[in-house]
Design a protein around this motif. Structure first.
Motif, PDB file in Angstrom:
ATOM      1  N   PRO A 172       0.821  -1.204   0.000  1.00  0.00           N
ATOM      2  CA  PRO A 172       0.000   0.000   0.000  1.00  0.00           C
ATOM      3  C   PRO A 172       0.856   1.256   0.000  1.00  0.00           C
ATOM      4  N   CYS A 173       0.304   2.292  -0.550  1.00  0.00           N
ATOM      5  CA  CYS A 173       0.964   3.602  -0.560  1.00  0.00           C
ATOM      6  C   CYS A 173       0.833   4.208   0.837  1.00  0.00           C
ATOM      7  N   VAL A 174       1.753   5.080   1.207  1.00  0.00           N
ATOM      8  CA  VAL A 174       1.659   5.743   2.510  1.00  0.00           C
ATOM      9  C   VAL A 174       0.359   6.536   2.618  1.00  0.00           C
ATOM     10  N   TRP A 175      -0.166   7.016   1.488  1.00  0.00           N
ATOM     11  CA  TRP A 175      -1.433   7.748   1.495  1.00  0.00           C
ATOM     12  C   TRP A 175      -2.599   6.813   1.746  1.00  0.00           C
ATOM     13  N   ASP A 176      -2.525   5.575   1.235  1.00  0.00           N
ATOM     14  CA  ASP A 176      -3.567   4.582   1.517  1.00  0.00           C
ATOM     15  C   ASP A 176      -3.612   4.295   3.012  1.00  0.00           C
ATOM     16  N   GLU A 177      -2.449   4.118   3.605  1.00  0.00           N
ATOM     17  CA  GLU A 177      -2.372   3.844   5.041  1.00  0.00           C
ATOM     18  C   GLU A 177      -2.895   5.028   5.846  1.00  0.00           C
ATOM     19  N   TYR A 178      -2.543   6.242   5.419  1.00  0.00           N
ATOM     20  CA  TYR A 178      -3.010   7.446   6.113  1.00  0.00           C
ATOM     21  C   TYR A 178      -4.532   7.543   6.058  1.00  0.00           C
ATOM     22  N   ARG A 179      -5.113   7.341   4.871  1.00  0.00           N
ATOM     23  CA  ARG A 179      -6.568   7.431   4.730  1.00  0.00           C
ATOM     24  C   ARG A 179      -7.281   6.386   5.595  1.00  0.00           C
ATOM     25  N   GLU A 180      -6.714   5.187   5.672  1.00  0.00           N
ATOM     26  CA  GLU A 180      -7.311   4.132   6.497  1.00  0.00           C
ATOM     27  C   GLU A 180      -7.252   4.509   7.979  1.00  0.00           C
ATOM     28  N   LYS A 181      -6.093   4.990   8.427  1.00  0.00           N
ATOM     29  CA  LYS A 181      -5.947   5.401   9.821  1.00  0.00           C
ATOM     30  C   LYS A 181      -6.854   6.584  10.141  1.00  0.00           C
ATOM     31  N   LEU A 182      -6.993   7.511   9.196  1.00  0.00           N
ATOM     32  CA  LEU A 182      -7.839   8.672   9.400  1.00  0.00           C
ATOM     33  C   LEU A 182      -9.295   8.249   9.517  1.00  0.00           C
ATOM     34  N   GLN A 183      -9.744   7.322   8.688  1.00  0.00           N
ATOM     35  CA  GLN A 183     -11.116   6.848   8.774  1.00  0.00           C
ATOM     36  C   GLN A 183     -11.367   6.149  10.109  1.00  0.00           C
TER      37      GLN A 183
END
Length: 50
Positions: free
Chosen positions: A28-39
């Motif tokens: 996963p991209c770091v942005w994918d991980e960020y969006r998941e953590k943010l959700q």
């Protein structure tokens, strides 16, 4: 009885500009991980998605 309040988790930090290669092929991209953590953060804090 009084129950101790749960400490709110801090909001996830956006990835730094040097953390993403910009190539779009990382999984996963770091942005994918960020969006998941943010959700998850929003759900745990009962916040609606902006």
């Amino acid at each position: 009885m009084n129950q101790p309040k749960q400490q709110a988790e801090p909001k996830p930090k956006k990835p730094a500009s040097d953390e993403c290669c910009g190539g779009g092929s990382c999984c996963p991209c770091v942005w994918d991980e960020y969006r998941e953590k943010l959700q998850q953060w929003r759900l745990s804090n009962n916040l609606q998605q902006a």
